[in-house]
Design a protein around this motif. Structure first.
Motif: not given
Length: 354
Positions: A24-30, A13-20
């Motif tokens: 942009x770089x996809x990342x998680x706030x750690x 789901x997160x991969x699809x949300x970022x596909x558009x």
């Protein structure tokens, strides 16, 4: 360095949300310290701040990133970036702001499980657990009660009896870091890619538990004061850590004062909510109205009057109580998706996959 973000909880789901947004770089706030963020991407960790556009468009604090969020970034240098967008959240844990009445303060996002910690010493408080459960049920993550420091408890049976009504539908784990075998039940929630958060008052042993799960001393801990069993605040910043089991854990600052921003009272107080359906009036306040099934249950000794008092107190306290249905729905959309437009995009993508 290449990092498999699936080990950090990345889902389709997160991969699809970022596909558009391919640029942009996809990342998680750690990690979060005020307005500074550390974000883990497929090519390493970046230090990030919010873009000017993000700050301009955001209307509430709950739209800002928090630890556990998946975000889209624009790289500025090899180790610095700007956060452009927060992807729609699967779950979000939020409390009421201590300094701004009616405003929300995010604790963590995209959780699978919320461990509600309280110690089995003088700090044990059933009414406080009701408050934490109300917050946790609203998050959409699964709440689990964790009773720590069982080695200090001399009246476990009494405390478990007091907890019985409050903990309906919620697993309760009794443990102590001095007895490693007692921590085994926690491991079923920390399997690869799954995210848990520990919440609770200062000094109940959250950081000590996390250190035990990590197998090393990562977080600073302090003992409780012997004179009054009160804990000292140790954690000051939220951070996400990977466990040896493959799971992910978020440590949160201890909460000396827990204000509710929103909550699921019907889930926490299922017994009261069920009785309320039998009241003569739909808007019964369970105080002086005739035909009140809740008061009748109290008078028959079937319902703890203190539980009803707690229910009414939390109901009055929740900031949503004065919102109409439309405002309530809009507030929840902003908290979960970051706004109505973002929610509509999620719905459109879901329809395309059908």
């Amino acid at each position: 360095m290449i990092i498999d973000l699936k080990t950090y909880g990345l889902t389709p789901d997160f991969e699809r949300a970022a596909a558009g947004k391919p640029h942009a770089k996809l990342g998680r706030v750690v990690n979060q310290q005020r307005n500074l963020y550390r974000v883990l991407t497929a090519t390493g960790e970046l230090k990030a701040q919010l873009s000017g556009k993000f700050r301009h468009v955001a209307t509430t604090q709950t739209e800002f990133p928090t630890v556990g969020d998946w975000v889209l970034l624009t790289a500025l240098t090899s180790d610095r970036a700007q956060i452009q967008q927060v992807l729609p959240r699967r779950s979000v844990l939020a409390r009421g702001s201590v300094h701004q009445a009616g405003q929300g303060q995010l604790i963590a996002a995209n959780l699978d499980t919320v461990f509600i910690c309280t110690s089995l010493n003088e700090e044990f408080n059933v009414r406080r657990l009701e408050r934490y459960l109300t917050l946790a049920w609203e998050s959409r993550a699964t709440p689990v009660i964790v009773l720590t420091k069982m080695d200090l408890c001399r009246d476990l049976a009494t405390k478990m009896a007091a907890l019985e009504t409050v903990s309906v539908g919620v697993e309760t784990i009794i443990c102590s870091v001095k007895e490693p075998a007692s921590l085994a039940p926690l491991h079923q929630y920390t399997t690869p890619g799954r995210t848990v958060a520990f919440i609770g008052s200062s000094g109940v042993g959250k950081s000590t538990l996390i250190n035990a799960l990590l197998g090393r001393t990562e977080l600073v801990t302090r003992t409780i004061r012997a004179d009054d069993d009160k804990g000292r605040h140790t954690t000051t910043a939220r951070q996400l850590l990977q466990l040896p089991t493959g799971g992910l854990v978020i440590d949160t600052p201890g909460m000396r004062e827990l204000q509710l921003y929103a909550g699921n009272l019907d889930q926490t107080f299922g017994d009261v909510a069920q009785l309320a359906t039998r009241c003569r009036f739909n808007d019964c306040s369970h105080q002086t109205e005739p035909g009140c099934a809740v008061r009748a249950a109290v008078e028959r000794g079937e319902l703890d009057p203190q539980r009803v008092v707690s229910y009414q107190k939390l109901q009055r306290e929740m900031s949503y109580q004065d919102l109409n249905a439309r405002q309530l729905e809009q507030a929840k959309i902003e908290r979960m998706f970051g706004g109505k437009r973002a929610m509509q995009q999620v719905v459109r993508r879901a329809k395309k996959r059908r």
